[in-house]
Every structure is written in C-alpha cells, then in structure tokens.
Motif scaffolding. Structure first.
Motif, PDB file in Angstrom:
ATOM      1  N   GLU A 251       0.829  -1.205   0.000  1.00  0.00           N
ATOM      2  CA  GLU A 251       0.000   0.000   0.000  1.00  0.00           C
ATOM      3  C   GLU A 251       0.864   1.257   0.000  1.00  0.00           C
ATOM      4  O   GLU A 251       0.497   2.276   0.585  1.00  0.00           O
ATOM      5  N   ILE A 252       1.998   1.181  -0.661  1.00  0.00           N
ATOM      6  CA  ILE A 252       2.862   2.350  -0.740  1.00  0.00           C
ATOM      7  C   ILE A 252       2.111   3.508  -1.384  1.00  0.00           C
ATOM      8  O   ILE A 252       2.213   4.657  -0.939  1.00  0.00           O
ATOM      9  N   VAL A 253       1.327   3.232  -2.409  1.00  0.00           N
ATOM     10  CA  VAL A 253       0.523   4.267  -3.066  1.00  0.00           C
ATOM     11  C   VAL A 253      -0.826   4.441  -2.383  1.00  0.00           C
ATOM     12  O   VAL A 253      -1.282   5.563  -2.158  1.00  0.00           O
ATOM     13  N   THR A 254      -1.495   3.345  -2.039  1.00  0.00           N
ATOM     14  CA  THR A 254      -2.899   3.425  -1.619  1.00  0.00           C
ATOM     15  C   THR A 254      -3.094   3.671  -0.136  1.00  0.00           C
ATOM     16  O   THR A 254      -4.204   3.972   0.295  1.00  0.00           O
ATOM     17  N   GLY A 255      -2.042   3.520   0.666  1.00  0.00           N
ATOM     18  CA  GLY A 255      -2.198   3.704   2.101  1.00  0.00           C
ATOM     19  C   GLY A 255      -2.429   5.146   2.483  1.00  0.00           C
ATOM     20  O   GLY A 255      -2.200   6.071   1.697  1.00  0.00           O
ATOM     21  N   PHE A 256      -2.880   5.321   3.699  1.00  0.00           N
ATOM     22  CA  PHE A 256      -2.978   6.647   4.305  1.00  0.00           C
ATOM     23  C   PHE A 256      -3.958   7.565   3.580  1.00  0.00           C
ATOM     24  O   PHE A 256      -3.618   8.648   3.124  1.00  0.00           O
ATOM     25  N   GLY A 257      -5.206   7.098   3.444  1.00  0.00           N
ATOM     26  CA  GLY A 257      -6.284   7.975   3.000  1.00  0.00           C
ATOM     27  C   GLY A 257      -6.495   8.080   1.514  1.00  0.00           C
ATOM     28  O   GLY A 257      -7.543   8.565   1.070  1.00  0.00           O
ATOM     29  N   ARG A 258      -5.558   7.663   0.724  1.00  0.00           N
ATOM     30  CA  ARG A 258      -5.605   7.941  -0.709  1.00  0.00           C
ATOM     31  C   ARG A 258      -6.834   7.356  -1.394  1.00  0.00           C
ATOM     32  O   ARG A 258      -7.382   7.928  -2.332  1.00  0.00           O
ATOM     33  N   THR A 259      -7.305   6.179  -0.948  1.00  0.00           N
ATOM     34  CA  THR A 259      -8.440   5.523  -1.598  1.00  0.00           C
ATOM     35  C   THR A 259      -9.786   5.954  -1.015  1.00  0.00           C
ATOM     36  O   THR A 259     -10.823   5.423  -1.426  1.00  0.00           O
ATOM     37  N   GLY A 260      -9.783   6.888  -0.078  1.00  0.00           N
ATOM     38  CA  GLY A 260     -11.016   7.263   0.594  1.00  0.00           C
ATOM     39  C   GLY A 260     -11.264   6.461   1.848  1.00  0.00           C
ATOM     40  O   GLY A 260     -12.301   6.602   2.508  1.00  0.00           O
ATOM     41  N   ALA A 261     -10.322   5.580   2.187  1.00  0.00           N
ATOM     42  CA  ALA A 261     -10.314   4.836   3.449  1.00  0.00           C
ATOM     43  C   ALA A 261      -8.929   5.005   4.054  1.00  0.00           C
ATOM     44  O   ALA A 261      -7.994   5.435   3.376  1.00  0.00           O
ATOM     45  N   ASN A 262      -8.791   4.690   5.333  1.00  0.00           N
ATOM     46  CA  ASN A 262      -7.469   4.850   5.949  1.00  0.00           C
ATOM     47  C   ASN A 262      -6.402   4.081   5.167  1.00  0.00           C
ATOM     48  O   ASN A 262      -5.307   4.590   4.923  1.00  0.00           O
ATOM     49  N   PHE A 263      -6.734   2.847   4.811  1.00  0.00           N
ATOM     50  CA  PHE A 263      -5.838   2.012   4.019  1.00  0.00           C
ATOM     51  C   PHE A 263      -6.656   1.280   2.967  1.00  0.00           C
ATOM     52  O   PHE A 263      -7.873   1.107   3.120  1.00  0.00           O
ATOM     53  N   GLY A 264      -5.985   0.837   1.908  1.00  0.00           N
ATOM     54  CA  GLY A 264      -6.674   0.030   0.914  1.00  0.00           C
ATOM     55  C   GLY A 264      -7.274  -1.219   1.535  1.00  0.00           C
ATOM     56  O   GLY A 264      -8.296  -1.731   1.067  1.00  0.00           O
ATOM     57  N   ALA A 265      -6.643  -1.733   2.594  1.00  0.00           N
ATOM     58  CA  ALA A 265      -7.186  -2.895   3.297  1.00  0.00           C
ATOM     59  C   ALA A 265      -8.600  -2.626   3.793  1.00  0.00           C
ATOM     60  O   ALA A 265      -9.469  -3.496   3.736  1.00  0.00           O
ATOM     61  N   ASP A 266      -8.833  -1.408   4.286  1.00  0.00           N
ATOM     62  CA  ASP A 266     -10.182  -1.037   4.731  1.00  0.00           C
ATOM     63  C   ASP A 266     -11.130  -0.961   3.541  1.00  0.00           C
ATOM     64  O   ASP A 266     -12.301  -1.347   3.633  1.00  0.00           O
ATOM     65  N   ALA A 267     -10.628  -0.466   2.405  1.00  0.00           N
ATOM     66  CA  ALA A 267     -11.463  -0.318   1.215  1.00  0.00           C
ATOM     67  C   ALA A 267     -11.923  -1.668   0.683  1.00  0.00           C
ATOM     68  O   ALA A 267     -13.054  -1.797   0.196  1.00  0.00           O
ATOM     69  N   VAL A 268     -11.049  -2.691   0.760  1.00  0.00           N
ATOM     70  CA  VAL A 268     -11.423  -4.009   0.228  1.00  0.00           C
ATOM     71  C   VAL A 268     -11.963  -4.934   1.306  1.00  0.00           C
ATOM     72  O   VAL A 268     -12.394  -6.051   1.008  1.00  0.00           O
ATOM     73  N   GLY A 269     -11.938  -4.507   2.561  1.00  0.00           N
ATOM     74  CA  GLY A 269     -12.567  -5.263   3.639  1.00  0.00           C
ATOM     75  C   GLY A 269     -11.818  -6.480   4.120  1.00  0.00           C
ATOM     76  O   GLY A 269     -12.427  -7.413   4.658  1.00  0.00           O
ATOM     77  N   VAL A 270     -10.484  -6.492   3.939  1.00  0.00           N
ATOM     78  CA  VAL A 270      -9.668  -7.635   4.366  1.00  0.00           C
ATOM     79  C   VAL A 270      -8.437  -7.120   5.093  1.00  0.00           C
ATOM     80  O   VAL A 270      -7.788  -6.178   4.642  1.00  0.00           O
ATOM     81  N   THR A 271      -8.108  -7.743   6.217  1.00  0.00           N
ATOM     82  CA  THR A 271      -6.910  -7.374   6.956  1.00  0.00           C
ATOM     83  C   THR A 271      -5.788  -8.343   6.622  1.00  0.00           C
ATOM     84  O   THR A 271      -5.908  -9.549   6.853  1.00  0.00           O
ATOM     85  N   PRO A 272      -4.682  -7.828   6.069  1.00  0.00           N
ATOM     86  CA  PRO A 272      -3.549  -8.689   5.762  1.00  0.00           C
ATOM     87  C   PRO A 272      -2.674  -8.897   6.993  1.00  0.00           C
ATOM     88  O   PRO A 272      -2.930  -8.332   8.069  1.00  0.00           O
ATOM     89  N   ASP A 273      -1.628  -9.665   6.836  1.00  0.00           N
ATOM     90  CA  ASP A 273      -0.663  -9.873   7.920  1.00  0.00           C
ATOM     91  C   ASP A 273       0.359  -8.743   7.986  1.00  0.00           C
ATOM     92  O   ASP A 273       0.851  -8.405   9.059  1.00  0.00           O
ATOM     93  N   LEU A 274       0.670  -8.161   6.824  1.00  0.00           N
ATOM     94  CA  LEU A 274       1.637  -7.068   6.743  1.00  0.00           C
ATOM     95  C   LEU A 274       1.116  -6.019   5.771  1.00  0.00           C
ATOM     96  O   LEU A 274       0.549  -6.370   4.726  1.00  0.00           O
ATOM     97  N   ILE A 275       1.294  -4.742   6.107  1.00  0.00           N
ATOM     98  CA  ILE A 275       0.960  -3.638   5.213  1.00  0.00           C
ATOM     99  C   ILE A 275       2.206  -2.797   5.010  1.00  0.00           C
ATOM    100  O   ILE A 275       2.828  -2.346   5.986  1.00  0.00           O
ATOM    101  N   CYS A 276       2.583  -2.584   3.747  1.00  0.00           N
ATOM    102  CA  CYS A 276       3.678  -1.681   3.405  1.00  0.00           C
ATOM    103  C   CYS A 276       3.067  -0.324   3.076  1.00  0.00           C
ATOM    104  O   CYS A 276       2.304  -0.211   2.106  1.00  0.00           O
ATOM    105  N   ALA A 277       3.388   0.693   3.865  1.00  0.00           N
ATOM    106  CA  ALA A 277       2.834   2.035   3.660  1.00  0.00           C
ATOM    107  C   ALA A 277       3.965   3.017   3.413  1.00  0.00           C
ATOM    108  O   ALA A 277       5.078   2.837   3.912  1.00  0.00           O
ATOM    109  N   GLY A 278       3.675   4.065   2.668  1.00  0.00           N
ATOM    110  CA  GLY A 278       4.715   5.046   2.375  1.00  0.00           C
ATOM    111  C   GLY A 278       4.153   6.231   1.640  1.00  0.00           C
ATOM    112  O   GLY A 278       3.052   6.696   1.947  1.00  0.00           O
ATOM    113  N   LYS A 279       4.891   6.726   0.614  1.00  0.00           N
ATOM    114  CA  LYS A 279       4.474   7.853  -0.204  1.00  0.00           C
ATOM    115  C   LYS A 279       4.023   9.023   0.667  1.00  0.00           C
ATOM    116  O   LYS A 279       4.830   9.757   1.196  1.00  0.00           O
TER     117      LYS A 279
END
Length: 433
Positions: A251-279
């Motif tokens: 989620e280097i691109v999609t993390g932190f609000g970009r998709t209209g949710a806190n993370f893309g994980a929230d947008a797709v409704g699934v919690t992964p084991d690891l999230i890579c955030a950046g940008k």
C-alpha cells in the motif's frame, strides 16, 4: 507563462536525473498549496501530488512546524543501534490506531522499496522462527510494481525490470484478476475467482512448505486502477490462512487515505498480515515509510515485556526529523477530518472527469486516485502524448501505457479539480481527435 531565455545551470553537467532530460524537464523552485513554480517562470497545478506523496500540498504548516521544532531541540539524528526517539514511538502508536484491527506493531523505514524488502525479510524469518524454515518463496502478480531495489524489483512483475539482470530468486508470479477480466472478457467477480484459484494452484504446484508470502496491491497503477472484486481479497485471505502463507498488501501508493479509506485494506474489507505504507506518510516532507505488522506475525518476536524487535535496520529508520513529519502528517489527517473530505472530493472528481472526457476515455477512480484510460489503436503512446498536452496547459499528470494517472492532493478544492479535469479532457480530445 512560457518563461523566455531559460538556461540550464552549469551543474546540470554532473547531475544524473531519474529520466532522460527532455524539453519538459524543469527545475522547480517553490510551491504553495497544490501549485508549483519553476525556474522558467511557469506555474503548474500538481494533479499528481508529486508522485502520490504531497497529499497536504507544498506549504503544510503543521508539518513544517513539527520538523522545525525537532530541529531546534537539537536532535536531528540519534544512534539507531543504541536507542530511538519519542517521535518514532508516538508515530508507531498513531499508525496502529489508524490501521485495521489486529495490526499491533510498526517498523519505520525511509521509502517504499525498503518497506517491501522488510516485508520479504520478515515473512521469511517469521516462518524460520516458527519452525518452517523451508517456507522462503514469495508470490506476486504479473503487471505489478513493488519498488526499485533488488528484492522489490524481483517482486515487480513487469518485463521492463529485466534490463537490470537476473531478479531475486524464489519469486513466483501469477496473473492478476484485472488481466483475466480484460483478456478473457470476465466480470470482476469471475476474474477474482479465477485469479484466487490460480494463486492456490501455484501454492500447490510450488509446494505449500516452500511458500512464505503472497504480496498484492489493493489497487494497481499499472493495471488502470481497475478495482478487483472485494470477494477476491476475501478468497486469497482464506487461501493464505489454509496454507500458512502471510498475506502482504503493498500500500505504498494506496495507504494513508488515498483511496477514501485509511488504508486500501479497509477499502477491500480484508486485513492482511503485513501492510507496506509510504508515499504520503510524511506528506512529502521527509523520506518515510512503514511496515505495519499484525499481532500474529509480531508475537514470536516479542520479549518478556511485550516489546518487538526485528532487524536488520537502516541508518535513517525512525529518524527524529522524518518521524516528526510523519507524526504531524498522521495527526493532521485524523484531526483535520480529511477522510470525509477525500470521499466528497472523489465523488466530485468522478462527475467532473466523466463530463470532461465524454466518449473519448473512461476514468477508474478510488478516492483521490484516478486512472484515465484512453484508446490507443495505433500504438502512438497516447499516455505520453496526453501528459505532454497537460504539461503545456500547466497541469502535471503521469503518462501511463493506458492513458494518464492523477492523484490530487487532499487539500485540492472543487474549483481546482474542475480546472484539472477540464485540462485533461482538452488534452485527451486533442490527442485522440
């Protein structure tokens, strides 16, 4: 303004740019809001947030103030092998509070590629310490992008990276759902089912005892930002659980609000084991990324006091200045009520872009990410042509093989969105005819 008489300064002879110098290559001198000003005397509306980074614009006072205060405290760096700093600790807590339930630990790094590499290392060592050291292989998608370092390039499923030589071993690629939908004329649901089945078949073919992790993007900039069916992510979560494979969201691109949710994980409704955030994590004010870790993965690494340690580290991981920027950015995002603003702007962006494009293109939109798809039957490189036409009109977008990509800052006004969309629409009509 075109800026007459512009000359490249003498130091250009030794500076190595990311891309070849072209007539559009410029020297930026200052920024304000979402505007940039260059040495030619031109001004631009930045519709790309730099490159998905400057989400609060170029003069965000809360972040500037936090970094200035940290500099004045006299701690611009701390010995990373002997301790940390308050900003890093507070930022980790803030990210855990923002992340999906179950995320309990954070490793701070300096860029997206570092975060992806850390995810690879942690996935492999996790299986080693839990008694399954043979689980070393990583699965990722074709038509994906995961970074520019050796390991992240190995995950990247794009033929262009082959120019750098042999990739990292023990990486296996599968076809993503968007590709299957496009090539076989499937619905998103059908493509998601088949793509998930391919992943399960790949795990079986390679041997479940050899697969450490599956790394996927929630929305892919290389794949037109077409949204996979949410059921696909639920399905691959089930597959990973069944075979004890860690699920990693890049989620280097999609993390932190970009998709209209806190993370893309929230947008797709699934919690992964690891999230890579950046940008946009620091708003673009300092190099910063993070690996967000689910408690399932963190638990084997905790000491008797509940603290987690995971090496190796990087020199600037958890840097006080970068962490100050990140903490101010996350605080500004949460306390400033940006999430509903992004959602409202997304609705406006869709309406305005659809009107501007007419029948000359289509827009795939997720929050404030927008992929404009333009037909290119003659293979002219329509994306580069549209990008150039937008540049001449004073709007910065990114040319892609399928068209152009936009990522307006969270502070963009509806008036500015309308201006950006009008320029993109004009550029597309000019290029397509």
């Amino acid at each position: 303004m075109t800026g007459e008489g512009f000359q490249w300064p003498p130091e250009t002879r030794s500076f190595c740019a990311e891309l070849p110098f072209t007539p559009r290559t410029t020297i930026f001198e200052r920024g304000k809001g979402i505007q940039l000003f260059d040495a030619r005397g031109r001004d631009y509306l930045d519709a790309l947030s730099g490159i998905f980074v400057a989400c609060f614009g170029y003069d965000c006072e809360p972040i500037i103030a936090a970094m200035t205060a940290q500099l004045r405290d006299g701690l611009a760096f701390q010995p990373p092998l002997h301790g940390t700093n308050h900003n890093a600790l507070r930022l980790a807590d803030a990210l855990v509070d923002l992340a999906p339930d179950g995320i309990t630990a954070v490793k701070l790094l300096s860029g997206g590629s570092e975060a992806v590499e850390a995810a690879i290392r942690l996935s492999r060592v996790y299986h080693a310490v839990t008694g399954k050291p043979s689980k070393q292989k990583i699965i990722s998608h074709y038509q994906s992008f995961h970074g520019a370092t050796y390991g992240s390039l190995g995950l990247t499923g794009h033929p262009g990276v082959k120019v750098f030589g042999a990739p990292m071993p023990d990486v296996v690629h599968t076809l993503p759902p968007e590709f299957l939908a496009q090539q076989w004329g499937l619905t998103a649901v059908e493509a998601g089912e088949r793509a998930a089945a391919l992943i399960e078949q790949t795990i079986e073919a390679e041997g479940p005892d050899h697969i450490a992790a599956l790394v996927v993007e929630t929305y892919s900039q290389l794949r037109e930002l077409a949204a996979p069916d949410p059921g696909y992510f639920a399905r691959i979560r089930e597959v990973c659980d069944r075979y004890d494979v860690l699920l990693v969201f890049d989620e280097i691109v999609t993390g932190f609000g970009r998709t209209g949710a806190n993370f893309g994980a929230d947008a797709v409704g699934v919690t992964p084991d690891l999230i890579c955030a950046g940008k946009g994590l620091s708003g673009g004010y300092a190099p910063l990324s993070a690996l967000l870790i689910h408690e399932r993965v963190a638990a084997p690494f905790r000491d008797g006091n509940g603290h987690m340690a995971f090496g190796t580290t990087h020199t600037f991981s958890g840097n006080p200045i970068a962490s100050a920027a990140g903490l101010a950015s996350v605080t500004h995002f949460t306390e400033g009520g940006f999430l509903p603003r992004i959602q409202d702007l997304s609705v406006h962006l869709r309406r305005s872009m659809d009107a501007a494009l007419g029948d000359k293109g289509t827009a795939n939109i997720a929050g404030l990410l927008c992929g404009v798809v333009v037909p290119d039957p003659d293979g002219r490189g329509v994306g580069d042509l549209v990008e150039a036409a937008c540049w001449e009109r004073g709007v910065i977008v990114r040319g892609m093989p399928y068209g152009v990509m936009l990522a307006p800052a969270f502070i963009t006004t509806t008036t500015q969105l309308d201006e950006i969309c009008a320029v993109v629409g004009d550029a597309v009509h000019e290029v397509v005819g």
